[in-house]
Design a protein around this motif. Structure first.
Motif, PDB file in Angstrom:
ATOM      1  N   UNK A 182       0.795  -1.235   0.000  1.00  0.00           N
ATOM      2  CA  UNK A 182       0.000   0.000   0.000  1.00  0.00           C
ATOM      3  C   UNK A 182       0.831   1.291   0.000  1.00  0.00           C
ATOM      4  N   UNK A 183       2.103   1.218   0.402  1.00  0.00           N
ATOM      5  CA  UNK A 183       2.932   2.419   0.493  1.00  0.00           C
ATOM      6  C   UNK A 183       3.567   2.839  -0.832  1.00  0.00           C
ATOM      7  N   UNK A 184       3.462   2.008  -1.842  1.00  0.00           N
ATOM      8  CA  UNK A 184       4.164   2.299  -3.088  1.00  0.00           C
ATOM      9  C   UNK A 184       3.655   3.558  -3.788  1.00  0.00           C
ATOM     10  N   UNK A 185       2.369   3.831  -3.715  1.00  0.00           N
ATOM     11  CA  UNK A 185       1.824   5.021  -4.389  1.00  0.00           C
ATOM     12  C   UNK A 185       2.421   6.292  -3.796  1.00  0.00           C
ATOM     13  N   UNK A 186       2.477   6.377  -2.478  1.00  0.00           N
ATOM     14  CA  UNK A 186       3.037   7.570  -1.840  1.00  0.00           C
ATOM     15  C   UNK A 186       4.530   7.696  -2.150  1.00  0.00           C
ATOM     16  N   UNK A 187       5.224   6.567  -2.259  1.00  0.00           N
ATOM     17  CA  UNK A 187       6.655   6.611  -2.582  1.00  0.00           C
ATOM     18  C   UNK A 187       6.880   7.107  -4.006  1.00  0.00           C
ATOM     19  N   UNK A 188       5.984   6.725  -4.914  1.00  0.00           N
ATOM     20  CA  UNK A 188       6.083   7.218  -6.289  1.00  0.00           C
ATOM     21  C   UNK A 188       5.860   8.727  -6.339  1.00  0.00           C
ATOM     22  N   UNK A 189       4.914   9.219  -5.544  1.00  0.00           N
ATOM     23  CA  UNK A 189       4.655  10.662  -5.502  1.00  0.00           C
ATOM     24  C   UNK A 189       5.865  11.409  -4.946  1.00  0.00           C
ATOM     25  N   UNK A 190       6.505  10.856  -3.933  1.00  0.00           N
ATOM     26  CA  UNK A 190       7.688  11.498  -3.366  1.00  0.00           C
ATOM     27  C   UNK A 190       8.845  11.501  -4.366  1.00  0.00           C
ATOM     28  N   UNK A 191       8.950  10.460  -5.187  1.00  0.00           N
ATOM     29  CA  UNK A 191       9.976  10.440  -6.233  1.00  0.00           C
ATOM     30  C   UNK A 191       9.676  11.510  -7.285  1.00  0.00           C
ATOM     31  N   UNK A 192       8.402  11.658  -7.630  1.00  0.00           N
ATOM     32  CA  UNK A 192       7.991  12.721  -8.558  1.00  0.00           C
ATOM     33  C   UNK A 192       8.311  14.088  -7.953  1.00  0.00           C
ATOM     34  N   UNK A 193       8.099  14.223  -6.668  1.00  0.00           N
ATOM     35  CA  UNK A 193       8.423  15.471  -5.956  1.00  0.00           C
ATOM     36  C   UNK A 193       9.910  15.801  -6.103  1.00  0.00           C
ATOM     37  N   UNK A 194      10.745  14.778  -5.999  1.00  0.00           N
ATOM     38  CA  UNK A 194      12.188  14.972  -6.169  1.00  0.00           C
ATOM     39  C   UNK A 194      12.507  15.455  -7.575  1.00  0.00           C
ATOM     40  N   UNK A 195      11.809  14.890  -8.559  1.00  0.00           N
ATOM     41  CA  UNK A 195      12.004  15.324  -9.944  1.00  0.00           C
ATOM     42  C   UNK A 195      11.641  16.798 -10.108  1.00  0.00           C
ATOM     43  N   UNK A 196      10.495  17.198  -9.576  1.00  0.00           N
ATOM     44  CA  UNK A 196      10.061  18.601  -9.670  1.00  0.00           C
ATOM     45  C   UNK A 196      11.097  19.520  -9.027  1.00  0.00           C
ATOM     46  N   UNK A 197      11.571  19.120  -7.879  1.00  0.00           N
ATOM     47  CA  UNK A 197      12.583  19.920  -7.168  1.00  0.00           C
ATOM     48  C   UNK A 197      13.869  20.023  -7.993  1.00  0.00           C
ATOM     49  N   UNK A 198      14.265  18.917  -8.605  1.00  0.00           N
ATOM     50  CA  UNK A 198      15.491  18.903  -9.423  1.00  0.00           C
ATOM     51  C   UNK A 198      15.342  19.794 -10.645  1.00  0.00           C
ATOM     52  N   UNK A 199      14.156  19.799 -11.242  1.00  0.00           N
ATOM     53  CA  UNK A 199      13.931  20.590 -12.450  1.00  0.00           C
ATOM     54  C   UNK A 199      13.959  22.085 -12.157  1.00  0.00           C
ATOM     55  N   UNK A 200      13.383  22.499 -11.018  1.00  0.00           N
ATOM     56  CA  UNK A 200      13.188  23.929 -10.786  1.00  0.00           C
ATOM     57  C   UNK A 200      14.083  24.554  -9.722  1.00  0.00           C
ATOM     58  N   UNK A 201      14.478  23.807  -8.708  1.00  0.00           N
ATOM     59  CA  UNK A 201      15.216  24.427  -7.599  1.00  0.00           C
ATOM     60  C   UNK A 201      16.576  24.919  -8.075  1.00  0.00           C
ATOM     61  N   UNK A 202      16.954  26.141  -7.675  1.00  0.00           N
ATOM     62  CA  UNK A 202      18.274  26.674  -8.066  1.00  0.00           C
ATOM     63  C   UNK A 202      19.381  25.823  -7.458  1.00  0.00           C
ATOM     64  N   UNK A 203      20.514  25.791  -8.145  1.00  0.00           N
ATOM     65  CA  UNK A 203      21.673  25.044  -7.642  1.00  0.00           C
ATOM     66  C   UNK A 203      22.189  25.700  -6.359  1.00  0.00           C
TER      67      UNK A 203
END
Length: 203
Positions: A182-203
């Motif tokens: 049951x925890x896999x869906x939330x883990x996928x969302x957190x991985x997507x969150x990491x992607x969003x952060x990587x795309x937009x967050x300044x270095x």
């Protein structure tokens, strides 16, 4: 009048649980009638046929999902007005909400309608299509606001990024059910969150 409304909701609750469990085609009016303890005439008083029931279920589901998104991302903006940080907080809240469902997300009616679209009339299929497009527009608007403040560090199509969130959630639900975690869906969302952060967050 209140009792009629309760009966309609009960029919929809029973039908939704059955459809998410075994599909629309395998869910019969007879079993719904038996579970709700009404006559077939009682069913047809509320819904002219199964497509009418499917349309009502989708309308209710979409309304609930929109309310959920409104609540999550409104709370996120209250915590941080910066569009990027509000998005990251909203995704974290979404992951936490899904983690709080002990047996995992029961499934998505929009996805179910896509899988079995040949069973539905044009009106139901169009309602389903509009729901997905509305979610695209919702998340696209958020990403456009983020991009106006933060230049993306990668060549990313914002529409694709918005669509990806729906794909991550729906795919996460399937993955979670297939593997029995049951925890896999939330883990996928957190991985997507990491992607969003990587795309937009300044270095």
């Amino acid at each position: 009048m209140a009792d009629k409304g309760k009966t309609r909701e009960r029919i929809m609750d029973v039908a939704q649980a059955s459809i998410l469990s075994k599909g629309f085609e395998a869910t019969s009016i007879d079993e719904i009638v038996a579970a709700v303890e009404i006559t077939k005439g009682g069913f047809f008083y509320h819904f002219s046929d199964k497509n009418a029931l499917a349309r009502a279920l989708l309308e209710r589901y979409i309304e609930e999902e929109d309310r959920l998104f409104d609540d999550l991302f409104s709370r996120a903006r209250e915590l941080n007005e910066d569009p990027l940080h509000a998005m990251l907080i909203g995704l974290k809240l979404m992951a936490e909400m899904l983690d709080d469902i002990p047996k995992g997300h029961p499934g998505c009616l929009v996805a179910t309608a896509c899988y079995q679209e040949r069973l539905f009339n044009t009106e139901v299929r169009e309602l389903n299509r509009k729901a997905v497009l509305n979610w695209r527009e919702r998340f696209l608007a958020m990403f456009e606001q983020i991009a106006s403040d933060y230049s993306p560090r990668a060549d990313v199509d914002l529409t694709d990024l918005a669509d990806m969130l729906t794909g991550v959630v729906e795919g996460g639900i399937i993955l979670s059910k297939a593997i029995g975690n049951p925890q896999l869906t939330s883990r996928q969302i957190m991985l997507y969150r990491t992607l969003v952060k990587t795309v937009f967050a300044p270095l």
